[in-house]
Design an enzyme around this catalytic site. Sequence first.
Site, mmCIF file in Angstrom:
data_model
loop_
_atom_site.group_PDB
_atom_site.id
_atom_site.type_symbol
_atom_site.label_atom_id
_atom_site.label_comp_id
_atom_site.label_asym_id
_atom_site.label_seq_id
_atom_site.Cartn_x
_atom_site.Cartn_y
_atom_site.Cartn_z
ATOM 1 N N TYR A 85 -12.983 37.000 46.070
ATOM 2 C CA TYR A 85 -14.341 36.562 45.748
ATOM 3 C C TYR A 85 -14.556 35.162 46.318
ATOM 4 O O TYR A 85 -13.912 34.189 45.903
ATOM 5 C CB TYR A 85 -14.570 36.536 44.236
ATOM 6 C CG TYR A 85 -14.552 37.895 43.568
ATOM 7 C CD1 TYR A 85 -14.580 39.078 44.296
ATOM 8 C CD2 TYR A 85 -14.509 37.996 42.181
ATOM 9 C CE1 TYR A 85 -14.561 40.315 43.679
ATOM 10 C CE2 TYR A 85 -14.492 39.237 41.546
ATOM 11 C CZ TYR A 85 -14.516 40.391 42.300
ATOM 12 O OH TYR A 85 -14.497 41.611 41.677
ATOM 13 N N SER A 235 -20.403 46.542 37.410
ATOM 14 C CA SER A 235 -21.779 46.959 37.732
ATOM 15 C C SER A 235 -22.401 47.820 36.635
ATOM 16 O O SER A 235 -23.007 48.863 36.918
ATOM 17 C CB SER A 235 -21.818 47.703 39.075
ATOM 18 O OG SER A 235 -21.481 46.851 40.141
#
Length: 350
Positions: A85, A235
């Site tokens: 990330y 998500s």
Amino acid sequence: MKTIGRTTRMPCAAQASQQGRSTAPMVGRRTLGKSGLEVSEVGIGAWSWGDRSNYWVGWTKEGSKEAYEKAMNLGLDFLDTAEVYGFGQSEEYIGEFMNTCPTERNPVLATKFAPLPWRQTSGSVVGALEKSLARLGVDKVGLYMQHWPGFFLNAFSNEATLEGLLQCYEKELCSAVGVSNFNAERVRNAGRFFERNGTCLASNQVQYSLLYREPENNGVLEACNEYGVQLVAYSPIAQGLLSGKYSAANPPSGPRRAYFTDSRFSQVAVLIDLLKKIAEERNGEVTPSQIAINWTMCKGALPIPGAKNAAQVEDLVGSCGWRLSDAEVAELDAVSGKVPQSTGAPFEKW
């Protein structure tokens, strides 16, 4: 790093009749599988923090810092990141925030090993975690995971990666080990591997939401339940599509725009309408995002939605301290089951 005591997760049925909640909901606790590691019932995904790809248009370092402070002070202490990330910047920012932001609690950190093609030994896993620890500025994380299954050049190195995770645990560099994007067979194999070696597979982090229910159909949820592995849902609001704040006339900017097409908005409209209807029936005390997140919790998952600022964290914490009724869950199941599902990550099938 702060150690958190063990508590028992509250089942959905125990709170199904609760229709309202206070303005400061109580954040429940969850144990990651059989590991004994306790975390908040909703976590925070830090994918956008330090994003160098410009995928998460609108994120700022200051906003990420404010999100961190708000999350820690409100009790959302399960903080998920990864070495990929921001190419390490997410971990660096979290380490900086921990040192500079006075908060009521410290995070239970989760980070991930990227099985890149040249990483084919157990030592690669240990070395990668040591570098993550340096970026985070800590001696130990709560959870260390394999980010995706090895493929191509390291397709035959998956057992070495599991061995590396085990070594990280034995060296006390992490309190628990997990995986991400594993299919049912891989979950079972990993579960057996860790059981043979005196520990357990704590979690499997996969995409799971009202718009992506594949874990229910492909055996992943069943395998997790079979081995006592916590399914962690990334998500859970489909990158904001289930929030109800976007429309064909008001799509998000940046690369996500390709996912938010006019036809997709048309497909999901019936589900968004239902989320809004349930919110209205609950006197507007919950939002569509909170309902979507709460649905994953009622399915036994531990959701880790992203948050780019403090306001988004405020909304996320509103998904805690209550549960949808059985009738609401059933209605959401029925409607979402008729909506075309989102595309899953390709490595789920590797």
